[in-house]
Design a protein around this motif. Structure first.
Motif, PDB file in Angstrom:
ATOM      1  N   GLU A 146       0.818  -1.214   0.000  1.00  0.00           N
ATOM      2  CA  GLU A 146       0.000   0.000   0.000  1.00  0.00           C
ATOM      3  C   GLU A 146       0.853   1.266   0.000  1.00  0.00           C
ATOM      4  O   GLU A 146       0.402   2.309  -0.459  1.00  0.00           O
ATOM      5  N   GLY A 147       2.055   1.191   0.535  1.00  0.00           N
ATOM      6  CA  GLY A 147       2.894   2.380   0.635  1.00  0.00           C
ATOM      7  C   GLY A 147       3.783   2.642  -0.560  1.00  0.00           C
ATOM      8  O   GLY A 147       4.316   3.745  -0.700  1.00  0.00           O
ATOM      9  N   ILE A 148       3.953   1.678  -1.440  1.00  0.00           N
ATOM     10  CA  ILE A 148       4.872   1.844  -2.568  1.00  0.00           C
ATOM     11  C   ILE A 148       4.405   2.944  -3.523  1.00  0.00           C
ATOM     12  O   ILE A 148       5.191   3.809  -3.913  1.00  0.00           O
ATOM     13  N   ILE A 149       3.137   2.938  -3.909  1.00  0.00           N
ATOM     14  CA  ILE A 149       2.648   3.907  -4.901  1.00  0.00           C
ATOM     15  C   ILE A 149       2.715   5.344  -4.390  1.00  0.00           C
ATOM     16  O   ILE A 149       3.250   6.215  -5.092  1.00  0.00           O
ATOM     17  N   PRO A 150       2.197   5.654  -3.170  1.00  0.00           N
ATOM     18  CA  PRO A 150       2.330   7.040  -2.718  1.00  0.00           C
ATOM     19  C   PRO A 150       3.781   7.468  -2.509  1.00  0.00           C
ATOM     20  O   PRO A 150       4.113   8.644  -2.659  1.00  0.00           O
ATOM     21  N   PHE A 151       4.662   6.519  -2.183  1.00  0.00           N
ATOM     22  CA  PHE A 151       6.069   6.860  -2.003  1.00  0.00           C
ATOM     23  C   PHE A 151       6.732   7.197  -3.332  1.00  0.00           C
ATOM     24  O   PHE A 151       7.462   8.180  -3.447  1.00  0.00           O
ATOM     25  N   LEU A 152       6.471   6.391  -4.349  1.00  0.00           N
ATOM     26  CA  LEU A 152       7.139   6.588  -5.638  1.00  0.00           C
ATOM     27  C   LEU A 152       6.459   7.635  -6.513  1.00  0.00           C
ATOM     28  O   LEU A 152       7.130   8.346  -7.258  1.00  0.00           O
ATOM     29  N   PHE A 153       5.130   7.716  -6.459  1.00  0.00           N
ATOM     30  CA  PHE A 153       4.372   8.613  -7.338  1.00  0.00           C
ATOM     31  C   PHE A 153       3.332   9.404  -6.546  1.00  0.00           C
ATOM     32  O   PHE A 153       2.126   9.210  -6.725  1.00  0.00           O
ATOM     33  N   PRO A 154       3.758  10.326  -5.671  1.00  0.00           N
ATOM     34  CA  PRO A 154       2.787  11.020  -4.820  1.00  0.00           C
ATOM     35  C   PRO A 154       1.773  11.870  -5.593  1.00  0.00           C
ATOM     36  O   PRO A 154       0.595  11.916  -5.224  1.00  0.00           O
ATOM     37  N   GLY A 155       2.194  12.522  -6.661  1.00  0.00           N
ATOM     38  CA  GLY A 155       1.269  13.347  -7.441  1.00  0.00           C
ATOM     39  C   GLY A 155       0.199  12.520  -8.135  1.00  0.00           C
ATOM     40  O   GLY A 155      -0.989  12.851  -8.105  1.00  0.00           O
ATOM     41  N   ARG A 156       0.610  11.450  -8.753  1.00  0.00           N
ATOM     42  CA  ARG A 156      -0.339  10.566  -9.439  1.00  0.00           C
ATOM     43  C   ARG A 156      -1.281   9.913  -8.430  1.00  0.00           C
ATOM     44  O   ARG A 156      -2.468   9.789  -8.658  1.00  0.00           O
ATOM     45  N   TRP A 157      -0.746   9.491  -7.271  1.00  0.00           N
ATOM     46  CA  TRP A 157      -1.561   8.891  -6.228  1.00  0.00           C
ATOM     47  C   TRP A 157      -2.618   9.867  -5.724  1.00  0.00           C
ATOM     48  O   TRP A 157      -3.762   9.499  -5.510  1.00  0.00           O
ATOM     49  N   ARG A 158      -2.229  11.141  -5.554  1.00  0.00           N
ATOM     50  CA  ARG A 158      -3.173  12.166  -5.098  1.00  0.00           C
ATOM     51  C   ARG A 158      -4.311  12.337  -6.105  1.00  0.00           C
ATOM     52  O   ARG A 158      -5.474  12.446  -5.747  1.00  0.00           O
ATOM     53  N   GLY A 159      -3.984  12.329  -7.406  1.00  0.00           N
ATOM     54  CA  GLY A 159      -5.017  12.453  -8.445  1.00  0.00           C
ATOM     55  C   GLY A 159      -5.973  11.269  -8.441  1.00  0.00           C
ATOM     56  O   GLY A 159      -7.189  11.442  -8.564  1.00  0.00           O
ATOM     57  N   ILE A 160      -5.438  10.058  -8.302  1.00  0.00           N
ATOM     58  CA  ILE A 160      -6.282   8.866  -8.259  1.00  0.00           C
ATOM     59  C   ILE A 160      -7.156   8.895  -7.020  1.00  0.00           C
ATOM     60  O   ILE A 160      -8.362   8.610  -7.077  1.00  0.00           O
ATOM     61  N   PHE A 161      -6.583   9.273  -5.876  1.00  0.00           N
ATOM     62  CA  PHE A 161      -7.344   9.337  -4.635  1.00  0.00           C
ATOM     63  C   PHE A 161      -8.457  10.379  -4.736  1.00  0.00           C
ATOM     64  O   PHE A 161      -9.577  10.158  -4.266  1.00  0.00           O
ATOM     65  N   ASP A 162      -8.173  11.493  -5.387  1.00  0.00           N
ATOM     66  CA  ASP A 162      -9.184  12.541  -5.576  1.00  0.00           C
ATOM     67  C   ASP A 162     -10.340  12.033  -6.434  1.00  0.00           C
ATOM     68  O   ASP A 162     -11.508  12.289  -6.127  1.00  0.00           O
ATOM     69  N   ARG A 163     -10.024  11.280  -7.487  1.00  0.00           N
ATOM     70  CA  ARG A 163     -11.093  10.726  -8.333  1.00  0.00           C
ATOM     71  C   ARG A 163     -11.924   9.701  -7.578  1.00  0.00           C
ATOM     72  O   ARG A 163     -13.139   9.634  -7.732  1.00  0.00           O
ATOM     73  N   ILE A 164     -11.279   8.888  -6.754  1.00  0.00           N
ATOM     74  CA  ILE A 164     -12.009   7.896  -5.965  1.00  0.00           C
ATOM     75  C   ILE A 164     -12.944   8.591  -4.978  1.00  0.00           C
ATOM     76  O   ILE A 164     -14.079   8.148  -4.771  1.00  0.00           O
ATOM     77  N   CYS A 165     -12.494   9.701  -4.385  1.00  0.00           N
ATOM     78  CA  CYS A 165     -13.331  10.426  -3.419  1.00  0.00           C
ATOM     79  C   CYS A 165     -14.586  10.996  -4.063  1.00  0.00           C
ATOM     80  O   CYS A 165     -15.585  11.234  -3.378  1.00  0.00           O
ATOM     81  N   ARG A 166     -14.563  11.212  -5.364  1.00  0.00           N
ATOM     82  CA  ARG A 166     -15.743  11.752  -6.056  1.00  0.00           C
ATOM     83  C   ARG A 166     -16.727  10.678  -6.513  1.00  0.00           C
ATOM     84  O   ARG A 166     -17.793  10.995  -7.021  1.00  0.00           O
ATOM     85  N   LEU A 167     -16.391   9.410  -6.321  1.00  0.00           N
ATOM     86  CA  LEU A 167     -17.299   8.328  -6.700  1.00  0.00           C
ATOM     87  C   LEU A 167     -18.457   8.232  -5.719  1.00  0.00           C
ATOM     88  O   LEU A 167     -18.349   8.626  -4.560  1.00  0.00           O
ATOM     89  N   ARG A 168     -19.565   7.683  -6.196  1.00  0.00           N
ATOM     90  CA  ARG A 168     -20.711   7.433  -5.329  1.00  0.00           C
ATOM     91  C   ARG A 168     -20.410   6.241  -4.425  1.00  0.00           C
ATOM     92  O   ARG A 168     -19.537   5.423  -4.721  1.00  0.00           O
ATOM     93  N   ASP A 169     -21.162   6.126  -3.331  1.00  0.00           N
ATOM     94  CA  ASP A 169     -20.940   5.044  -2.372  1.00  0.00           C
ATOM     95  C   ASP A 169     -21.059   3.672  -3.029  1.00  0.00           C
ATOM     96  O   ASP A 169     -20.269   2.772  -2.742  1.00  0.00           O
TER      97      ASP A 169
END
Length: 62
Positions: free
Chosen positions: A16-39
């Motif tokens: 779980e920690g590899i992606i945010p460690f290596l690609f923090p900007g891309r991880w933030r964008g993916i996390f932002d898109r996931i937060c906008r999904l419906r339940d």
């Protein structure tokens, strides 16, 4: 390690920690898109992860 649960937890944190460690900007964008999904969509993604996890555990030799 003698405790398989502790080993599994350590592997989970490692993976779980590899992606945010290596690609923090891309991880933030993916996390932002996931937060906008419906339940319901998030639940479907969670169910898919559970099914894949069970399949990997079933296929893995003990």
């Amino acid at each position: 390690m003698e405790n398989p649960w502790l080993t599994a937890l350590g592997m989970m944190f490692l993976l779980e920690g590899i992606i945010p460690f290596l690609f923090p900007g891309r991880w933030r964008g993916i996390f932002d898109r996931i937060c906008r999904l419906r339940d319901g969509q998030i639940r479907f993604l969670g169910l898919g992860a559970v099914v894949v996890g069970f399949a990997l555990l079933w296929l893995a030799p003990l």
